[in-house]
Design a protein around this motif. Structure first.
Motif, PDB file in Angstrom:
ATOM      1  N   GLY A 204       0.820  -1.214   0.000  1.00  0.00           N
ATOM      2  CA  GLY A 204       0.000   0.000   0.000  1.00  0.00           C
ATOM      3  C   GLY A 204       0.847   1.255   0.000  1.00  0.00           C
ATOM      4  N   ALA A 205       1.894   1.258   0.817  1.00  0.00           N
ATOM      5  CA  ALA A 205       2.755   2.436   0.900  1.00  0.00           C
ATOM      6  C   ALA A 205       3.392   2.698  -0.444  1.00  0.00           C
ATOM      7  CB  ALA A 205       3.829   2.233   1.956  1.00  0.00           C
ATOM      8  N   ASP A 206       3.656   1.613  -1.157  1.00  0.00           N
ATOM      9  CA  ASP A 206       4.262   1.785  -2.451  1.00  0.00           C
ATOM     10  C   ASP A 206       3.299   2.389  -3.454  1.00  0.00           C
ATOM     11  OD1 ASP A 206       6.831   0.951  -3.703  1.00  0.00           O
ATOM     12  OD2 ASP A 206       5.278   0.550  -5.179  1.00  0.00           O
TER      13      ASP A 206
ATOM     14  N   GLY B 261      10.369  -2.729 -17.358  1.00  0.00           N
ATOM     15  CA  GLY B 261      10.578  -2.351 -15.961  1.00  0.00           C
ATOM     16  C   GLY B 261      10.350  -3.518 -15.020  1.00  0.00           C
ATOM     17  N   SER B 262       9.273  -4.287 -15.273  1.00  0.00           N
ATOM     18  CA  SER B 262       8.980  -5.375 -14.344  1.00  0.00           C
ATOM     19  C   SER B 262      10.022  -6.473 -14.450  1.00  0.00           C
ATOM     20  CB  SER B 262       7.570  -5.924 -14.587  1.00  0.00           C
ATOM     21  OG  SER B 262       7.429  -6.315 -15.927  1.00  0.00           O
TER      22      SER B 262
ATOM     23  N   SER C 246      17.045  -2.202  -2.235  1.00  0.00           N
ATOM     24  CA  SER C 246      15.917  -1.362  -1.870  1.00  0.00           C
ATOM     25  C   SER C 246      16.324   0.102  -1.983  1.00  0.00           C
ATOM     26  CB  SER C 246      15.520  -1.656  -0.436  1.00  0.00           C
ATOM     27  OG  SER C 246      16.539  -1.189   0.412  1.00  0.00           O
ATOM     28  N   GLY C 247      15.399   0.975  -1.601  1.00  0.00           N
ATOM     29  CA  GLY C 247      15.723   2.392  -1.622  1.00  0.00           C
ATOM     30  C   GLY C 247      15.717   2.948  -3.017  1.00  0.00           C
ATOM     31  N   GLY C 248      15.183   2.170  -3.942  1.00  0.00           N
ATOM     32  CA  GLY C 248      14.917   2.737  -5.245  1.00  0.00           C
ATOM     33  C   GLY C 248      16.066   2.706  -6.227  1.00  0.00           C
TER      34      GLY C 248
ATOM     35  N   ASN D 118       9.755  -1.302  -9.510  1.00  0.00           N
ATOM     36  CA  ASN D 118       9.720  -1.264  -8.057  1.00  0.00           C
ATOM     37  C   ASN D 118       8.815  -2.349  -7.487  1.00  0.00           C
ATOM     38  OD1 ASN D 118      10.240  -0.236  -5.557  1.00  0.00           O
ATOM     39  ND2 ASN D 118       8.575   1.228  -5.651  1.00  0.00           N
ATOM     40  N   ASN D 119       7.602  -2.450  -8.062  1.00  0.00           N
ATOM     41  CA  ASN D 119       6.649  -3.406  -7.505  1.00  0.00           C
ATOM     42  C   ASN D 119       6.993  -4.849  -7.818  1.00  0.00           C
ATOM     43  OD1 ASN D 119       5.253  -0.782  -7.383  1.00  0.00           O
ATOM     44  ND2 ASN D 119       3.707  -2.064  -6.427  1.00  0.00           N
TER      45      ASN D 119
END
Lengths: 506, 152
Positions: free
Chosen positions: A69-71, A256-257, A270-272, A307-308
């Motif tokens: 959700g935060a994402d 991307g995925s 993590s952290g993008g 990201n997801n």
């Protein structure tokens, strides 16, 4: 077999209580994702102690829901305010914010949501396919394999993160050292307790996580001035992308995925960091790279999908090996440990309902998230206006109550305060505190496995060279050290080093 | 050699870690049984880690001495925020037993809230009352935590 498991997952996830925890998780996640200054990490730290009061499946489902959700919510803040809600959403600012300024904010939010949903689906499918096989395989691992895999995980987390690999490595070692505080399991002797009986159970994960992530974050965020969101029309009609935008974003989401799925399974990404790579790739393959940064949908779709997808695959090493790839995964494993379940390959065989229930609840959560984010986006946008001065006292309060609720000891509160201040100092000195938490959580198992390995080999370190999986993991760790040192040196020579991404701790 | 902000920062960070690592290794060496690799005592792993941390710290400090560094801005610390957040947590720790959770929560929010000078006192009192009430409802009434709302 597969369908039996899936069925088990459905029966687990579709109980009323678990549906409720899933809903609460994604709702809370979206809420904190949207609010600037709050993110998945701080929220999961805050919720962690309370999960002690929930059933273990519900706790895990809720925390995972917060993560997803935060994402989903995090991008909203980036797109409409131009300030990332959390580091993973930083890349959304590049093209999402220009789109909002052009009045295409609705389209940007829609694309972001679809890309997130697509990426998550890819990640979850990979998790469903690979996790059972990997955990069955991992059951054959001995202590030598585990030791080396943990070393690999920690080295990767230290090197791939922000800032210099040496500083990341120092934080990992500090975390491992903190984990040795307390009673030694083999001999029952006290280590580094300095006569304090409260320390004989070790340094608690919760005080450390709450101090480092919640208090430190609050201390460094107070006083930052708020930025108001760009006004947008956000009816459903305003959100639908044009045919050209669809055509541009589909292939970007696919690329991307794929990238995110590959990166997510590696620790420390993590952290993008992966999202910026996805952005760079997209810019390179584009026929119109000059449009990037001025509102190109591809520049939004690819990093979000990346990201997801990474979130889904990040669960693979965490759930099958018990080796967390990032701080959020470390906290999810901490939730399991709080409930008395030792993370590792045994989890999937001894608690199959936990794993499959979690998987099915991911899908349920995603449907809820799409519903929350597309038709109801207007509500979230209004929440962007809640001022931080009214939020942070609440964060401090929930931190303290959370810490108290676990051990009912004021000693833990003082520990939290110490770690909050220590974290603040470390951030000032430009250390990334995320590797520290990974070191802390892996400290006990890594020591145990090392001791057992050398006991079995009678002190011969050559055992790591004779076991192929341990050797491969060790070589991979060395390769990562070499590559990141090389990259660091090149960055130094290029002159612009370590100026990006240090301001927020995630 | 000029002392830039960044050099000072890296030197300080490196030295701090070197001292911490060295201290830990020394403490483990002197107070614990070390053992052999085949039969490790409780001190073995801490000594290895302490030495590793010490070396990392020295490495960070040495790297700061060895190379030219960019100019960095002096980091600004919001002293008021750090001090008041610290004070609020300390107050909570000191008052939760003698006063109970609700008064402790009220005091915490009031103290922490002052960290931002823009918040008006009345807003803060309302916020403190509201949050204390909510936490009583959520944590004591709904979740049934073993904390006392009022100790008197």
């Amino acid at each position: 077999m597969f369908f039996d498991h899936l069925l088990l997952g459905f029966s687990e996830a579709f109980t009323l209580t678990n549906l409720w925890y899933c809903f609460i998780g994604v709702l809370l996640g979206t809420l904190v994702g949207v609010l600037p200054g709050l993110g998945a990490l701080i929220t999961i730290s805050l919720l962690l102690p309370f999960t002690y009061y929930l059933p273990v499946d519900g706790a895990l489902i809720m925390l995972a829901g917060v993560y997803f959700g935060a994402d989903f919510g995090g991008g909203t803040c980036s797109i409409l305010i131009g300030v990332p809600g959390h580091p993973a959403a930083a890349v959304d600012v590049l093209d999402g914010y220009p789109m909002a300024k052009q009045g295409r904010g609705g389209v940007a939010l829609f694309i972001k949501c679809i890309a997130s949903a697509w990426g998550s689906s890819v990640g979850i499918i990979l998790l469903m396919l690979f996790a059972p096989a990997l955990s069955a395989f991992a059951l054959k691992f001995g202590p030598a394999e585990y030791f080396m895999l943990m070393v690999l995980g920690l080295v990767a987390a230290a090197s791939v993160g922000r800032g210099s690999p040496l500083k990341g490595f120092a934080m990992v070692v500090l975390g491992l050292l903190l984990a040795t505080v307390g009673t030694d399991v083999n001999t029952g002797l006290q280590r580094f307790t300095f006569g304090m009986t409260e320390l004989s159970n070790g340094v608690g994960l919760i005080p450390v996580a709450m101090g480092l992530f919640a208090l430190t974050e609050v201390m460094s965020s107070i006083g930052k001035s708020a930025v108001s969101p760009v006004k947008q029309r956000l009816r459903l009609r305003d959100q639908l992308p044009s045919r050209a935008e669809w055509r541009a974003s589909w292939p970007a989401m696919l690329r991307g995925s794929g990238l995110g799925a590959a990166f997510g399974a590696l620790p420390g990404t993590s952290g993008g960091m992966a999202t910026f790579i996805a952005y760079a790739v997209e810019k390179r393959v584009s026929k119109t790279p000059e449009k990037f940064g001025t509102g190109a949908v591809e520049g939004l779709a690819a990093p979000e999908a990346c990201n997801n997808a990474g979130i889904g695959t990040a669960f693979i090493p965490s759930l099958t090996l018990g080796i967390p790839g990032d701080a959020v995964m470390a906290l999810l494993l901490a939730a399991l440990m709080l409930q008395g379940i030792q993370p590792g390959p045994m989890v999937m065989t001894s608690h199959p309902e936990l794993f499959w229930g979690l998987i099915v609840s991911f899908w349920i959560g995603m449907v809820i998230l799409v519903a929350l984010n597309i038709p109801l986006i207007g509500i979230w946008v209004r929440l962007l206006q809640i001022p931080y001065p009214l939020m942070f006292p609440g964060i401090v309060l929930f931190t303290c109550i959370g810490v108290m609720s676990v051990g009912n000891s004021t000693f833990d509160l003082w520990m939290t305060l110490v770690f909050g201040l220590a974290g603040f100092a470390l951030i000032l000195l430009r250390f990334d505190v995320v590797p520290l938490i990974l070191g802390l959580i892996l400290g006990a198992p890594i020591e145990e496995n090392l001791r057992r390995t050398l006991l079995l080999s009678d002190g011969d370190f050559g055992v790591f060279l004779t076991r192929p999986i341990a050797l491969t993991a060790g070589l991979a760790a060395l390769l990562i050290v070499a590559l990141s040192t090389f990259a660091q040196m090149r960055r130094k020579r290029a002159g612009h080093h370590a100026t990006v991404g240090h301001e927020d701790i995630g | 050699m000029t002392v830039t902000v960044e050099r000072a920062r890296e030197l300080a960070g490196g030295t701090l870690l070197a001292l911490l690592g060295g201290g830990a290794a020394l403490k483990a060496l002197t107070s614990q049984h070390i053992g052999t690799p085949a039969n490790m005592g409780p001190g073995f792993f801490p000594v290895v880690l302490g030495v590793c941390l010490g070396l990392c710290g020295l490495g960070v400090a040495a790297a700061a001495l060895g190379r030219s560094l960019d100019q960095a801005a002096v980091p600004r610390v919001n002293v008021r925020a750090v001090a008041l957040v610290t004070l609020s947590v300390a107050l909570f720790a000191l008052t939760i037993r003698p006063l109970g959770m609700v008064p402790a929560a009220f005091l915490l929010v009031l103290t922490a809230g002052f960290a931002d000078p823009r918040t008006k006192p009345l807003t803060l009192v309302l916020l403190a009352g509201g949050l204390a009430g909510i936490s009583w409802l959520v944590f004591i009434v709904a979740l049934g935590m073993p904390l006392r709302a009022f100790a008197f």
